[in-house]
Design a protein around this motif. Structure first.
Motif, PDB file in Angstrom:
ATOM      1  N   LYS A 106      10.805  27.056  44.360  1.00  0.00           N
ATOM      2  CA  LYS A 106      10.177  26.367  43.239  1.00  0.00           C
ATOM      3  C   LYS A 106      10.236  24.841  43.378  1.00  0.00           C
ATOM      4  N   VAL A 121       6.179  18.754  34.973  1.00  0.00           N
ATOM      5  CA  VAL A 121       7.251  18.009  34.291  1.00  0.00           C
ATOM      6  C   VAL A 121       8.076  17.258  35.335  1.00  0.00           C
ATOM      7  N   LYS A 148      17.335  24.948  37.287  1.00  0.00           N
ATOM      8  CA  LYS A 148      16.657  26.111  37.882  1.00  0.00           C
ATOM      9  C   LYS A 148      17.094  26.349  39.316  1.00  0.00           C
ATOM     10  N   ALA A 153      13.903  33.393  42.011  1.00  0.00           N
ATOM     11  CA  ALA A 153      13.866  33.335  40.548  1.00  0.00           C
ATOM     12  C   ALA A 153      12.769  34.244  40.022  1.00  0.00           C
ATOM     13  N   GLY A 156      13.213  34.622  34.393  1.00  0.00           N
ATOM     14  CA  GLY A 156      14.196  33.688  33.851  1.00  0.00           C
ATOM     15  C   GLY A 156      15.574  33.784  34.494  1.00  0.00           C
ATOM     16  N   ASN A 159      17.328  30.521  35.732  1.00  0.00           N
ATOM     17  CA  ASN A 159      17.196  29.354  34.842  1.00  0.00           C
ATOM     18  C   ASN A 159      18.399  29.256  33.909  1.00  0.00           C
ATOM     19  N   GLU A 183      14.856  20.315  35.723  1.00  0.00           N
ATOM     20  CA  GLU A 183      13.530  20.004  35.186  1.00  0.00           C
ATOM     21  C   GLU A 183      13.661  19.427  33.787  1.00  0.00           C
ATOM     22  N   LYS A 184      12.920  18.390  33.521  1.00  0.00           N
ATOM     23  CA  LYS A 184      12.879  17.854  32.163  1.00  0.00           C
ATOM     24  C   LYS A 184      12.363  18.929  31.213  1.00  0.00           C
ATOM     25  N   TRP A 185      12.884  18.935  30.004  1.00  0.00           N
ATOM     26  CA  TRP A 185      12.449  19.919  29.012  1.00  0.00           C
ATOM     27  C   TRP A 185      11.000  19.656  28.627  1.00  0.00           C
ATOM     28  N   ALA A 186      10.185  20.693  28.640  1.00  0.00           N
ATOM     29  CA  ALA A 186       8.781  20.546  28.241  1.00  0.00           C
ATOM     30  C   ALA A 186       8.659  20.922  26.760  1.00  0.00           C
ATOM     31  N   PHE A 188       6.755  22.158  24.616  1.00  0.00           N
ATOM     32  CA  PHE A 188       5.414  22.756  24.523  1.00  0.00           C
ATOM     33  C   PHE A 188       5.128  23.351  23.154  1.00  0.00           C
ATOM     34  N   GLU A 191       2.605  28.361  25.513  1.00  0.00           N
ATOM     35  CA  GLU A 191       2.422  28.521  26.955  1.00  0.00           C
ATOM     36  C   GLU A 191       1.101  29.238  27.203  1.00  0.00           C
ATOM     37  N   HIS A 213       7.187  34.243  25.698  1.00  0.00           N
ATOM     38  CA  HIS A 213       8.392  34.697  26.396  1.00  0.00           C
ATOM     39  C   HIS A 213       9.538  34.831  25.402  1.00  0.00           C
ATOM     40  N   SER A 216      13.241  34.238  28.177  1.00  0.00           N
ATOM     41  CA  SER A 216      12.613  33.891  29.457  1.00  0.00           C
ATOM     42  C   SER A 216      11.847  35.038  30.107  1.00  0.00           C
ATOM     43  N   GLU A 271       4.562  26.916  36.704  1.00  0.00           N
ATOM     44  CA  GLU A 271       4.746  27.462  38.056  1.00  0.00           C
ATOM     45  C   GLU A 271       3.574  28.352  38.394  1.00  0.00           C
TER      46      GLU A 271
END
Ligand code: ATP
Ligand code: MG
Ligand code: MG
Length: 387
Positions: A106, A121, A148, A153, A156, A159, A183-186, A188, A191, A213, A216, A271
């Motif tokens: 990833k 992100v 992550k 993976a 989830g 993660n 990874e920075k938190w998205a 959102f 999704e 989800h 996850s 992803e």
């Protein structure tokens, strides 16, 4: 030469995606040889003596498969791409082993997307797996952020949401010995996902869907997405097509994205998967051609009329997951038998474990409201069994 002459397909992996690919292949008299364990779900609906029992990471097994196929594809990205590279002179690999190698990591996937100016992100590589290093990344990305695993993976597993400094140690314990990145938190709103088909002539897309989800794991898919304008849906399809065009190789790809809650309604790629995807199960009932039909046609260079990929009728897909008790998935399935227009798909996986994907139900209807109303009692039952 007829299109139907050279078309023995080899598949690495024989889970539910391979099984639904075979359902599509069966209707076209296409022979599929599966490499997976003896009783893999995909093998059970395609009787012949040429399936191979083994691991899809095993060199000898992949080499044996290569001998008897015209094209090899995957239903899972966690395969041995070095062996695939080795046999790629002798047999077509779709999508290409390079693509699978990039996507299965990833972090490499993110780097590839960034190089192709695909919005993702912000992320940081973890090199030493120490609390100190992770604390610096936390400073940089802010809290919460998502830690992550780069590899292996799915659903989830791999993660860990790092909510504050207190989570740094536990997150490293949880993902111990795995190659990591942060990874920075998205933030959102919802999704979205788009299945894209890469063919010898370019990229086509299935409709944009909304994915929900829980823990996850994909729980629900709404086609079309609820409360998302058609211009955003179109933008998501365009972004998904651009994303997949950055990779080499034919077939269906699943593209997962975040729709942010900002004024610009920003879309970021979460992803991609180099194969048919859970978010596209609904296409079996809702589109003129399913993602499985499209995958086969793409890797075999069969024609794919773009019109067949459009949404024919709204649909909602509910995954049937293993629950707290051994039979909870069966209770959901039994309830679905009485729901009008519910198409039930069971994967014949044997025993359930919590969170294991045992099957799915798609309810299609003349309107979004009709499809949603029909599936609501099943969602309520799933929530009740979870509680
Ligand atoms: P899959 O089964 O889809 O392959 P996976 O194990 O690869 O899952 P991700 O897709 O990375 O996992 O993440 C699973 C879910 O976790 C996402 O669908 C999303 O709900 C949430 N998530 C992942 N990354 C982030 C992020 N950076 N910010 C916020 N939520 C995230
Ligand atoms: Mg994934
Ligand atoms: Mg995902």
């Amino acid at each position: 030469m007829s299109l139907f002459e050279k078309n023995v397909v080899g598949v690495l992996g024989g889970g539910q995606l391979g099984r639904m690919l075979i359902e599509a292949a069966n209707r076209l008299n296409i022979k599929v040889i599966v490499l997976d364990s003896e009783n893999a779900p995909a093998k059970k609906i395609h009787a012949h003596g040429d399936h191979i029992a083994g691991k899809f990471t095993n060199k000898e097994s992949i080499e044996e498969l290569a001998k008897s196929c015209d094209v090899i594809t995957v239903e899972i990205e966690h395969v041995n791409t070095y062996v695939l590279e080795g046999v790629s002179e002798k047999v077509m690999i779709e999508p290409s082993w390079r693509t699978i190698r990039t996507i299965q990591d990833k972090f490499l996937q993110k780097e590839h997307l960034r190089k192709h100016s695909i919005p993702v992100v912000p992320y940081r590589e973890v090199r030493e797996n120490t609390v100190e290093e992770l604390a610096a990344i936390g400073e940089d990305l802010g809290y919460p952020f998502m830690l992550k695993s780069k590899t292996n993976a799915y659903d989830g597993r791999g993660n860990y949401p790092v909510r504050s400094k207190d989570d740094l140690g536990p997150s490293l314990d949880f993902l111990t010995d795995r190659p990591l990145y942060g990874e920075k938190w998205a933030p959102f709103k919802i999704e979205l996902a788009v299945n894209v088909v890469q063919t010898k002539n370019g990229v086509l897309s299935f409709p944009t869907v909304e994915t929900i989800h829980e823990d996850s794991i994909c729980k629900l898919v709404y086609a079309p997405p609820r409360g998302v304008s058609s211009s955003i849906q179109k933008r998501a399809q365009e972004l998904a097509r651009k994303t997949v065009a950055a990779f080499e190789g034919k077939g269906v790809y699943g593209v997962e994205m975040f729709l942010l809650d900002d004024a610009a309604q920003t879309l970021l790629i979460n992803e991609i998967a180099p194969r048919p995807h859970n978010s596209g199960h609904h296409t079996i009932e809702s589109c003129g051609m399913s993602q499985y039909d499209a995958h086969l046609r793409a890797i075999l260079d069969f024609p794919i009329p773009a019109k067949s990929l459009e949404l024919r009728q709204p649909a909602v897909m509910l995954n049937i997951l293993g629950g707290e008790t051994r039979d909870s998935h069966l209770r959901i399935t039994e309830a679905a038998l009485s729901v009008p227009n519910a198409s039930i798909h069971l994967y014949d996986k044997g025993d359930a474990r919590p969170g294991r994907k045992m099957g799915h139900i798609t309810v299609a209807g003349p309107t979004e409201n009709a499809a949603q109303a029909a599936i609501t009692p099943l969602i309520d039952l799933v929530d009740k069994l979870r509680a």
